[in-house]
Design an enzyme around this catalytic site. Structure first.
Site, mmCIF file in Angstrom:
data_model
loop_
_atom_site.group_PDB
_atom_site.id
_atom_site.type_symbol
_atom_site.label_atom_id
_atom_site.label_comp_id
_atom_site.label_asym_id
_atom_site.label_seq_id
_atom_site.Cartn_x
_atom_site.Cartn_y
_atom_site.Cartn_z
ATOM 1 N N ASP A 1 0.863 -1.189 0.000
ATOM 2 C CA ASP A 1 0.000 0.000 0.000
ATOM 3 C C ASP A 1 0.900 1.241 0.000
ATOM 4 O OD1 ASP A 1 -2.401 -1.527 0.229
ATOM 5 O OD2 ASP A 1 -1.935 -1.850 2.340
ATOM 6 N N LYS B 1 -0.613 9.536 2.455
ATOM 7 C CA LYS B 1 -0.611 10.573 3.496
ATOM 8 C C LYS B 1 0.473 10.354 4.544
ATOM 9 C CE LYS B 1 -5.492 11.510 2.986
ATOM 10 N NZ LYS B 1 -6.789 11.038 3.435
ATOM 11 N N ASP C 1 3.354 -0.948 -8.457
ATOM 12 C CA ASP C 1 2.741 -0.183 -9.543
ATOM 13 C C ASP C 1 2.717 1.306 -9.205
ATOM 14 O OD1 ASP C 1 0.814 -1.028 -7.439
ATOM 15 O OD2 ASP C 1 -0.385 0.501 -8.468
ATOM 16 N N THR D 1 0.723 -11.327 -9.695
ATOM 17 C CA THR D 1 -0.432 -11.554 -8.829
ATOM 18 C C THR D 1 -1.673 -10.933 -9.471
ATOM 19 O OG1 THR D 1 -0.204 -9.495 -7.618
ATOM 20 C CG2 THR D 1 1.039 -11.382 -6.769
HETATM 21 C C1 LIG Z 1 -2.205 -4.096 -1.862
HETATM 22 S S1 LIG Z 1 -2.125 -5.596 -0.999
HETATM 23 C C2 LIG Z 1 -0.863 -6.498 -1.882
HETATM 24 C C3 LIG Z 1 -0.986 -7.978 -1.726
HETATM 25 C C4 LIG Z 1 0.063 -8.833 -2.442
HETATM 26 N N1 LIG Z 1 1.406 -8.483 -2.066
HETATM 27 C C5 LIG Z 1 -0.101 -8.770 -3.925
HETATM 28 O O1 LIG Z 1 0.790 -8.271 -4.619
HETATM 29 O O2 LIG Z 1 -1.126 -9.256 -4.427
HETATM 30 C C6 LIG Z 1 -1.281 -5.125 0.503
HETATM 31 C C7 LIG Z 1 -1.341 -6.177 1.605
HETATM 32 O O3 LIG Z 1 -0.505 -5.746 2.677
HETATM 33 C C8 LIG Z 1 -1.156 -5.991 3.922
HETATM 34 N N2 LIG Z 1 -0.623 -4.998 4.892
HETATM 35 C C9 LIG Z 1 -0.552 -3.660 4.729
HETATM 36 N N3 LIG Z 1 0.025 -3.076 5.802
HETATM 37 C C10 LIG Z 1 0.329 -4.082 6.667
HETATM 38 C C11 LIG Z 1 0.942 -4.131 7.951
HETATM 39 N N4 LIG Z 1 1.354 -3.012 8.548
HETATM 40 N N5 LIG Z 1 1.093 -5.331 8.550
HETATM 41 C C12 LIG Z 1 0.658 -6.464 7.943
HETATM 42 N N6 LIG Z 1 0.070 -6.487 6.717
HETATM 43 C C13 LIG Z 1 -0.084 -5.320 6.083
HETATM 44 C C14 LIG Z 1 -2.634 -5.828 3.634
HETATM 45 O O4 LIG Z 1 -3.442 -6.552 4.566
HETATM 46 C C15 LIG Z 1 -2.720 -6.374 2.201
HETATM 47 O O5 LIG Z 1 -3.061 -7.748 2.188
#
Ligand SMILES: C[S@@+](CC[C@H](N)C(=O)[O-])C[C@H]1O[C@@H](n2cnc3c(N)ncnc32)[C@H](O)[C@@H]1O
Length: 234
Positions: A126, A130, A162, A208
């Site tokens: 992610d 912000k 991305d 993915t």
């Molecule tokens: C945008 S998704 C990407 C998933 C995967 N890496 C992909 O490429 O399909 C981001 C993932 O990171 C996890 N995530 C974000 N911040 C996190 C944190 N601080 N601790 C654990 N998981 C986190 C979210 O739950 C989510 O499943």
């Protein structure tokens, strides 16, 4: 609570390759018993360990494990119902080199000991637009400092995204910290794959669900590999 989540959580509790430790213990700073013990207690071998942090459904983790049976992989995410998919697939295919850990990445150094991890993948994290201080973006310099505590000497961190913003902000942090770059591309599929060794190429060609979506939208995929020095023990 969605019903779909409940049965996935129940199945997670039964799967031997899933670890869902008490989050409150992590909040209190308790070091997990697997810290320093993953080779012995979980994998039963001394093969190098790779983490995928923020693994979502674990698609990348599982495909890496299929392609590199001589390595161990741990997918980490706070959403257990998401990585249920990867854990289930790993079980169905009897992949013994895959595990999933449910925790917040903020606590990740409570789970791995100095030198225990040889590589980290941060896939489509992610961007947290912000988050100016980098306390939430898991690719930020602040998070890399955390990862250095358990990264093996010569260990590397691979970031695939991305997001132009994540790429730019993270790169700024790495340059400021003086971390050596092994690779850097703002367009992975624009010729870069032809310039790299086949091993890395095969790993980067894994796509993915999220990546497929971004590619269909015409987005460029960015990639960096950095080699920050591990922090000394103690
Ligand atoms: C945008 S998704 C990407 C998933 C995967 N890496 C992909 O490429 O399909 C981001 C993932 O990171 C996890 N995530 C974000 N911040 C996190 C944190 N601080 N601790 C654990 N998981 C986190 C979210 O739950 C989510 O499943």
């Amino acid at each position: 609570m969605g019903k779909g989540k409940l049965w996935k959580w129940e199945e997670n509790a039964e799967m031997k390759n899933v670890f869902e430790p008490d989050l409150q213990e992590a909040v209190r700073g308790v070091q997990h018993p697997h810290k320093g013990q993953w080779h012995k207690e979980v994998f039963g071998n001394d093969h190098p360990i790779t983490l995928e942090l923020g693994c979502g459904k674990g698609e990348y983790t599982v495909e890496l494990a299929r392609q590199w049976p001589q390595r161990n992989f741990v997918g980490v995410d706070i959403k257990g119902h998401r990585f249920w998919r990867g854990a289930k697939t790993a079980n169905q295919e009897s992949l013994s080199n895959v595990a999933f850990l449910r925790t917040r990445i903020e606590f990740i150094d409570q789970f791995f000991a100095a030198g225990e991890v040889e590589r980290i993948w941060l896939t489509f994290s992610d961007p947290q637009p912000k988050d100016e201080k980098g306390t939430k973006r898991i690719t930020s310099g602040k998070f890399i400092e955390r990862y250095r505590k358990f990264l093996a000497p010569e260990g590397t961190i691979r970031i695939k995204s991305d997001s132009k913003l994540l790429y730019a902000l993270s790169k700024e942090d790495y340059i400021e910290a003086g971390y050596p770059f092994l690779h850097d591309s703002d367009d992975v599929y624009g010729g870069f794959l032809d310039e790299i060794d086949p091993d890395l190429r095969a790993a980067l060609e894994i796509k993915t669900f999220y990546e497929q979506r971004w590619l269909e939208e015409g987005k460029n995929i960015h990639f960096m590999e950095i080699q920050p020095p591990s922090t000394p023990k103690g």
